[in-house]
Scaffold this motif. Sequence first.
Motif, mmCIF file in Angstrom:
data_model
loop_
_atom_site.group_PDB
_atom_site.id
_atom_site.type_symbol
_atom_site.label_atom_id
_atom_site.label_comp_id
_atom_site.label_asym_id
_atom_site.label_seq_id
_atom_site.Cartn_x
_atom_site.Cartn_y
_atom_site.Cartn_z
ATOM 1 N N PHE A 178 -10.943 11.529 13.312
ATOM 2 C CA PHE A 178 -9.805 11.947 14.129
ATOM 3 C C PHE A 178 -8.901 10.781 14.516
ATOM 4 C CE2 PHE A 178 -13.072 15.240 15.071
ATOM 5 C CZ PHE A 178 -12.414 16.296 14.465
ATOM 6 N N GLU A 179 -9.485 9.640 14.784
ATOM 7 C CA GLU A 179 -8.666 8.484 15.140
ATOM 8 C C GLU A 179 -7.782 8.073 13.958
ATOM 9 O OE1 GLU A 179 -9.132 3.989 17.061
ATOM 10 O OE2 GLU A 179 -10.904 5.231 16.686
ATOM 11 N N GLY A 180 -8.370 8.044 12.758
ATOM 12 C CA GLY A 180 -7.587 7.711 11.573
ATOM 13 C C GLY A 180 -6.525 8.753 11.297
ATOM 14 N N ALA A 181 -6.867 10.023 11.518
ATOM 15 C CA ALA A 181 -5.903 11.105 11.316
ATOM 16 C C ALA A 181 -4.728 10.966 12.272
ATOM 17 C CB ALA A 181 -6.590 12.451 11.514
ATOM 18 N N ALA A 182 -5.024 10.669 13.534
ATOM 19 C CA ALA A 182 -3.965 10.522 14.534
ATOM 20 C C ALA A 182 -2.993 9.410 14.139
ATOM 21 C CB ALA A 182 -4.567 10.232 15.900
ATOM 22 N N LYS A 183 -3.519 8.335 13.595
ATOM 23 C CA LYS A 183 -2.660 7.219 13.168
ATOM 24 C C LYS A 183 -1.765 7.637 12.009
ATOM 25 C CE LYS A 183 -5.767 3.531 14.721
ATOM 26 N NZ LYS A 183 -6.655 2.422 14.298
ATOM 27 N N LYS A 184 -2.310 8.418 11.084
ATOM 28 C CA LYS A 184 -1.514 8.892 9.960
ATOM 29 C C LYS A 184 -0.384 9.800 10.434
ATOM 30 C CE LYS A 184 -3.110 7.028 6.228
ATOM 31 N NZ LYS A 184 -2.220 6.244 5.334
ATOM 32 N N GLU A 244 4.953 14.244 2.744
ATOM 33 C CA GLU A 244 3.908 15.227 2.454
ATOM 34 C C GLU A 244 2.577 14.541 2.164
ATOM 35 O OE1 GLU A 244 3.173 19.179 -0.338
ATOM 36 O OE2 GLU A 244 4.844 17.824 -0.754
ATOM 37 N N GLU A 245 2.644 13.423 1.490
ATOM 38 C CA GLU A 245 1.424 12.676 1.168
ATOM 39 C C GLU A 245 0.763 12.142 2.430
ATOM 40 O OE1 GLU A 245 0.499 8.417 -0.928
ATOM 41 O OE2 GLU A 245 1.785 9.811 -2.051
ATOM 42 N N ILE A 246 1.564 11.605 3.357
ATOM 43 C CA ILE A 246 1.032 11.102 4.619
ATOM 44 C C ILE A 246 0.404 12.240 5.427
ATOM 45 C CG2 ILE A 246 1.620 9.990 6.812
ATOM 46 C CD1 ILE A 246 3.918 8.585 5.344
ATOM 47 N N TYR A 247 1.111 13.365 5.475
ATOM 48 C CA TYR A 247 0.625 14.518 6.236
ATOM 49 C C TYR A 247 -0.691 15.036 5.665
ATOM 50 C CZ TYR A 247 0.844 18.938 8.792
ATOM 51 O OH TYR A 247 0.570 20.002 9.616
ATOM 52 N N ASP A 261 6.408 9.843 12.386
ATOM 53 C CA ASP A 261 7.552 9.678 13.281
ATOM 54 C C ASP A 261 8.248 8.340 13.045
ATOM 55 O OD1 ASP A 261 9.190 10.556 15.547
ATOM 56 O OD2 ASP A 261 8.259 8.881 16.609
ATOM 57 N N LYS A 262 7.470 7.340 12.701
ATOM 58 C CA LYS A 262 8.047 6.023 12.453
ATOM 59 C C LYS A 262 8.807 5.994 11.128
ATOM 60 C CE LYS A 262 4.366 3.578 14.988
ATOM 61 N NZ LYS A 262 3.549 4.748 15.322
ATOM 62 N N GLN A 263 8.263 6.648 10.108
ATOM 63 C CA GLN A 263 8.870 6.590 8.785
ATOM 64 C C GLN A 263 9.898 7.688 8.530
ATOM 65 O OE1 GLN A 263 6.180 5.790 5.495
ATOM 66 N NE2 GLN A 263 4.574 5.103 6.892
#
Length: 298
Positions: free
Chosen positions: A71-77, A56-59, A82-84
Amino acid sequence: MSFAKAYLGSRGVAGRALAVGACALLLAGCDTLSSFNPFDKSEVYKPEIVANAPAEEIYNDGLARVQKRDFEGAAKKFSSLDKQYPYSEWSRKGLIMEAYANYEGGLYEEAITASRRYLQQYPNTSDAAYAQYLMASSYYDQIPDITRDQEKSERAILTLQELVQRYPTSEYSADAKKKIQVASDQLAGKELEVGRFYLQKRNYSGAINRFRTVVSRYQTTRHVEEALERLTEAYMAMGIVGEAQTAAAVLGHNFPDSPWYKDAHALLTKGGVEPRENSESWISKAFRGVPQVGQRTG
């Protein structure tokens, strides 16, 4: 309500956050590892235990970055979910938001990739139509002017048509139909441009093939009137008078007030003939079942 508002507003981070699972064991820095002597019993290596951040914190961090237009930073978050937290609801939500963030950031190829992954993994979810819309819009927003290759236009039309066919009742269907019309107009314009070039070079058969494509495939675009007039020119130049008469007759029937019809009629009159439709001509067959001018869209 738009998708972005839905996710940033009422939908937000609905539901409870997933419980944090097993912690990942990470080695300390490379320097620490290289200085550790496994044969020295006086030294005891203690691995550092680093817990994943709650999903939830990552989202929420990703949503905050969207609001700040990072947006680029958001996309990485969103991608990190999916990885975690693979195969989780957070992973699914993160993937559609990754596609959205990439699209808003102008990273169209990344948006297409994320959207396609979503459709492959979650084809029957409520956001599948939006994933298809993001993918189609990513192609659509890359459509170049008619002087350049139109591969993006073709891909945009295909993905938009798939959206309309697979999700006809979705909130994105109406906009998809409008975009199909615009993209089709672009492709018709490209065909017409090449046809004019051939006509100028007196390559009449090459010109006819291009104008035929416009008449056969893009009848509801604004370019069809000129295509029919150009067909009249090309056929008259080749001495195929019957087809020239048919092209002019179909043009006059569907667009009686068009200046292109006036030109076609004048050209035939100069050649001693009048517009006359041959119902067996490919031109007549191409227009059968097509709405009359008063019913046309675009």
